[in-house]
Design a protein around this motif. Structure first.
Motif, PDB file in Angstrom:
ATOM      1  N   CYS A 113     -62.323 -68.500 -70.557  1.00  0.00           N
ATOM      2  CA  CYS A 113     -62.553 -69.331 -69.375  1.00  0.00           C
ATOM      3  C   CYS A 113     -61.733 -70.618 -69.402  1.00  0.00           C
ATOM      4  CB  CYS A 113     -64.035 -69.675 -69.260  1.00  0.00           C
ATOM      5  SG  CYS A 113     -64.421 -70.688 -67.809  1.00  0.00           S
ATOM      6  N   GLU A 114     -61.079 -70.896 -68.301  1.00  0.00           N
ATOM      7  CA  GLU A 114     -60.295 -72.119 -68.093  1.00  0.00           C
ATOM      8  C   GLU A 114     -60.881 -72.883 -66.911  1.00  0.00           C
ATOM      9  OE1 GLU A 114     -58.014 -73.959 -69.174  1.00  0.00           O
ATOM     10  OE2 GLU A 114     -56.246 -72.903 -69.925  1.00  0.00           O
ATOM     11  N   ASP A 115     -60.537 -74.146 -66.769  1.00  0.00           N
ATOM     12  CA  ASP A 115     -60.916 -74.842 -65.535  1.00  0.00           C
ATOM     13  C   ASP A 115     -59.997 -74.387 -64.401  1.00  0.00           C
ATOM     14  OD1 ASP A 115     -58.725 -76.130 -66.635  1.00  0.00           O
ATOM     15  OD2 ASP A 115     -59.447 -78.143 -66.228  1.00  0.00           O
ATOM     16  N   ILE A 116     -58.717 -74.236 -64.712  1.00  0.00           N
ATOM     17  CA  ILE A 116     -57.749 -73.816 -63.704  1.00  0.00           C
ATOM     18  C   ILE A 116     -56.722 -72.897 -64.357  1.00  0.00           C
ATOM     19  CG2 ILE A 116     -56.476 -75.978 -64.108  1.00  0.00           C
ATOM     20  CD1 ILE A 116     -55.560 -75.797 -61.205  1.00  0.00           C
ATOM     21  N   ILE A 117     -56.397 -71.810 -63.674  1.00  0.00           N
ATOM     22  CA  ILE A 117     -55.355 -70.914 -64.162  1.00  0.00           C
ATOM     23  C   ILE A 117     -54.110 -71.128 -63.295  1.00  0.00           C
ATOM     24  CG2 ILE A 117     -54.588 -68.503 -64.277  1.00  0.00           C
ATOM     25  CD1 ILE A 117     -56.512 -68.824 -66.472  1.00  0.00           C
ATOM     26  N   THR A 118     -53.035 -71.524 -63.944  1.00  0.00           N
ATOM     27  CA  THR A 118     -51.763 -71.610 -63.228  1.00  0.00           C
ATOM     28  C   THR A 118     -51.015 -70.314 -63.533  1.00  0.00           C
ATOM     29  OG1 THR A 118     -51.848 -74.009 -63.368  1.00  0.00           O
ATOM     30  CG2 THR A 118     -49.742 -73.058 -62.771  1.00  0.00           C
ATOM     31  N   THR A 119     -50.229 -70.283 -64.609  1.00  0.00           N
ATOM     32  CA  THR A 119     -49.633 -68.993 -64.995  1.00  0.00           C
ATOM     33  C   THR A 119     -50.521 -68.264 -66.002  1.00  0.00           C
ATOM     34  OG1 THR A 119     -48.364 -69.973 -66.792  1.00  0.00           O
ATOM     35  CG2 THR A 119     -47.306 -69.865 -64.621  1.00  0.00           C
ATOM     36  N   GLY A 120     -51.532 -68.956 -66.533  1.00  0.00           N
ATOM     37  CA  GLY A 120     -52.439 -68.317 -67.487  1.00  0.00           C
ATOM     38  C   GLY A 120     -51.928 -68.332 -68.920  1.00  0.00           C
ATOM     39  N   GLY A 121     -50.934 -69.159 -69.204  1.00  0.00           N
ATOM     40  CA  GLY A 121     -50.346 -69.191 -70.545  1.00  0.00           C
ATOM     41  C   GLY A 121     -51.351 -69.547 -71.639  1.00  0.00           C
ATOM     42  N   SER A 122     -52.127 -70.599 -71.429  1.00  0.00           N
ATOM     43  CA  SER A 122     -53.107 -71.014 -72.445  1.00  0.00           C
ATOM     44  C   SER A 122     -54.209 -69.973 -72.598  1.00  0.00           C
ATOM     45  CB  SER A 122     -53.747 -72.353 -72.071  1.00  0.00           C
ATOM     46  OG  SER A 122     -52.785 -73.371 -72.051  1.00  0.00           O
ATOM     47  N   ALA A 123     -54.655 -69.434 -71.479  1.00  0.00           N
ATOM     48  CA  ALA A 123     -55.707 -68.409 -71.526  1.00  0.00           C
ATOM     49  C   ALA A 123     -55.220 -67.180 -72.295  1.00  0.00           C
ATOM     50  CB  ALA A 123     -56.117 -68.013 -70.110  1.00  0.00           C
ATOM     51  N   PHE A 124     -53.979 -66.816 -72.099  1.00  0.00           N
ATOM     52  CA  PHE A 124     -53.431 -65.654 -72.798  1.00  0.00           C
ATOM     53  C   PHE A 124     -53.335 -65.913 -74.302  1.00  0.00           C
ATOM     54  CE2 PHE A 124     -49.699 -63.106 -74.228  1.00  0.00           C
ATOM     55  CZ  PHE A 124     -50.335 -61.878 -74.174  1.00  0.00           C
ATOM     56  N   LYS A 125     -52.930 -67.130 -74.667  1.00  0.00           N
ATOM     57  CA  LYS A 125     -52.868 -67.467 -76.102  1.00  0.00           C
ATOM     58  C   LYS A 125     -54.264 -67.471 -76.731  1.00  0.00           C
ATOM     59  CE  LYS A 125     -48.641 -70.167 -75.829  1.00  0.00           C
ATOM     60  NZ  LYS A 125     -48.126 -71.534 -75.694  1.00  0.00           N
ATOM     61  N   ALA A 126     -55.242 -67.955 -75.967  1.00  0.00           N
ATOM     62  CA  ALA A 126     -56.627 -67.929 -76.451  1.00  0.00           C
ATOM     63  C   ALA A 126     -57.069 -66.486 -76.671  1.00  0.00           C
ATOM     64  CB  ALA A 126     -57.541 -68.611 -75.436  1.00  0.00           C
ATOM     65  N   ALA A 127     -56.710 -65.618 -75.741  1.00  0.00           N
ATOM     66  CA  ALA A 127     -57.067 -64.194 -75.855  1.00  0.00           C
ATOM     67  C   ALA A 127     -56.429 -63.574 -77.097  1.00  0.00           C
ATOM     68  CB  ALA A 127     -56.626 -63.454 -74.598  1.00  0.00           C
ATOM     69  N   GLN A 128     -55.186 -63.923 -77.352  1.00  0.00           N
ATOM     70  CA  GLN A 128     -54.504 -63.394 -78.535  1.00  0.00           C
ATOM     71  C   GLN A 128     -55.217 -63.817 -79.819  1.00  0.00           C
ATOM     72  OE1 GLN A 128     -50.502 -64.936 -77.636  1.00  0.00           O
ATOM     73  NE2 GLN A 128     -49.752 -62.834 -77.746  1.00  0.00           N
ATOM     74  N   ALA A 129     -55.648 -65.086 -79.867  1.00  0.00           N
ATOM     75  CA  ALA A 129     -56.339 -65.600 -81.056  1.00  0.00           C
ATOM     76  C   ALA A 129     -57.656 -64.859 -81.274  1.00  0.00           C
ATOM     77  CB  ALA A 129     -56.580 -67.104 -80.915  1.00  0.00           C
ATOM     78  N   ILE A 130     -58.370 -64.602 -80.161  1.00  0.00           N
ATOM     79  CA  ILE A 130     -59.670 -63.911 -80.262  1.00  0.00           C
ATOM     80  C   ILE A 130     -59.477 -62.445 -80.647  1.00  0.00           C
ATOM     81  CG2 ILE A 130     -61.605 -63.076 -78.855  1.00  0.00           C
ATOM     82  CD1 ILE A 130     -61.777 -66.068 -79.700  1.00  0.00           C
ATOM     83  N   GLU A 131     -58.485 -61.805 -80.066  1.00  0.00           N
ATOM     84  CA  GLU A 131     -58.236 -60.390 -80.389  1.00  0.00           C
ATOM     85  C   GLU A 131     -57.817 -60.227 -81.853  1.00  0.00           C
ATOM     86  OE1 GLU A 131     -55.487 -59.352 -77.270  1.00  0.00           O
ATOM     87  OE2 GLU A 131     -57.066 -58.403 -76.076  1.00  0.00           O
ATOM     88  N   ALA A 132     -57.069 -61.202 -82.372  1.00  0.00           N
ATOM     89  CA  ALA A 132     -56.641 -61.134 -83.780  1.00  0.00           C
ATOM     90  C   ALA A 132     -57.848 -61.178 -84.719  1.00  0.00           C
ATOM     91  CB  ALA A 132     -55.683 -62.281 -84.083  1.00  0.00           C
ATOM     92  N   LEU A 133     -58.971 -61.728 -84.243  1.00  0.00           N
ATOM     93  CA  LEU A 133     -60.190 -61.809 -85.055  1.00  0.00           C
ATOM     94  C   LEU A 133     -61.124 -60.625 -84.807  1.00  0.00           C
ATOM     95  CD1 LEU A 133     -60.858 -65.621 -84.499  1.00  0.00           C
ATOM     96  CD2 LEU A 133     -60.039 -64.555 -86.610  1.00  0.00           C
ATOM     97  N   GLY A 134     -60.713 -59.700 -83.943  1.00  0.00           N
ATOM     98  CA  GLY A 134     -61.518 -58.497 -83.683  1.00  0.00           C
ATOM     99  C   GLY A 134     -62.326 -58.554 -82.402  1.00  0.00           C
ATOM    100  N   GLY A 135     -62.264 -59.668 -81.684  1.00  0.00           N
ATOM    101  CA  GLY A 135     -62.995 -59.779 -80.425  1.00  0.00           C
ATOM    102  C   GLY A 135     -62.346 -58.954 -79.327  1.00  0.00           C
ATOM    103  N   LYS A 136     -63.168 -58.586 -78.320  1.00  0.00           N
ATOM    104  CA  LYS A 136     -62.661 -57.788 -77.195  1.00  0.00           C
ATOM    105  C   LYS A 136     -62.719 -58.651 -75.934  1.00  0.00           C
ATOM    106  CE  LYS A 136     -63.819 -53.612 -74.529  1.00  0.00           C
ATOM    107  NZ  LYS A 136     -62.468 -53.369 -74.062  1.00  0.00           N
ATOM    108  N   ILE A 137     -61.566 -58.846 -75.287  1.00  0.00           N
ATOM    109  CA  ILE A 137     -61.530 -59.645 -74.063  1.00  0.00           C
ATOM    110  C   ILE A 137     -61.974 -58.775 -72.887  1.00  0.00           C
ATOM    111  CG2 ILE A 137     -60.136 -61.145 -72.585  1.00  0.00           C
ATOM    112  CD1 ILE A 137     -60.397 -62.054 -75.570  1.00  0.00           C
TER     113      ILE A 137
END
Ligand code: ZN
Length: 203
Positions: A113-137
């Motif tokens: 979750c972000e306050d605002i999505i522009t291109t979604g770059g930060s959200a995508f990096k957050a997703a990568q960090a979570i997936e690397a730990l075994g989480g499912k987006i």
């Protein structure tokens, strides 16, 4: 709920002549932190977002926000969904990392979750960090969508700049697509409406 009006009421949707970080000019600007200034108003927004997510049948264990911008929206969305709230932060090398004792279980279902999505770059990096730990987006979410990515229920198509994966749903309350101009073709500059100012630079 009228999301644009909620932003205007909170002075989060500014109108004027703005110089953006990209160097382009715009007549409107989203000061997205302002809409979260009053917790009760913030809760109304995330309640509406949570309703959209639930109605789409998306179930989550946890909301994770990329710091700093997403933290308040993520926390309020977690409250609205009655799930856990965590955040990732910049690792100093261009990615995001989970710190502060936060943990993610294997297969844990997570909404970024972000306050605002522009291109979604930060959200995508957050997703990568979570997936690397075994989480499912299971979804991406934001209060406002700047119109580069396609949110659920919108007629606007994703633009090539969108960093969010197409196979995971993206929920946002509304699209806020503003015209952007190079200084040479800016109509406010042409009309002599003063110099473009950096939003928020007055204080
Ligand atoms: Zn201009």
């Amino acid at each position: 709920m009228n999301v644009e009006q909620a932003y205007k009421d909170a002075n989060a949707l500014l109108e004027g002549h703005f110089l953006l970080a990209s160097g382009n000019h715009s007549s409107r600007y989203l000061q997205s932190a302002k809409v979260l200034e009053y917790p009760k108003k913030a809760a109304e927004l995330t309640d509406a977002l949570a309703k959209m997510i639930k109605e789409a049948g998306v179930e989550a264990d946890t909301v994770c926000a990329p710091a700093l911008g997403g933290v308040l929206a993520g926390y309020e969305l977690a409250r609205s969904l009655d799930v856990r709230s965590i955040f990732v932060e910049k690792d100093g090398e261009g990615g995001m990392v989970l710190r502060r004792g936060f943990e993610v279980a294997e297969g844990e279902k997570i909404i970024i979750c972000e306050d605002i999505i522009t291109t979604g770059g930060s959200a995508f990096k957050a997703a990568q960090a979570i997936e690397a730990l075994g989480g499912k987006i299971v979804a991406f979410a934001s209060l406002a969508n700047r119109g580069f990515c396609k949110r659920q229920g919108s007629n606007l198509e994703a633009k090539p700049e969108c960093k969010l994966p197409q196979n995971i749903p993206f929920f946002a309350l509304d699209d806020f697509t503003f015209e952007m101009y190079t200084p040479e073709e800016c109509p406010m500059c042409r009309r002599g409406e003063g110099e473009a100012v950096k939003p928020g630079s007055k204080g």
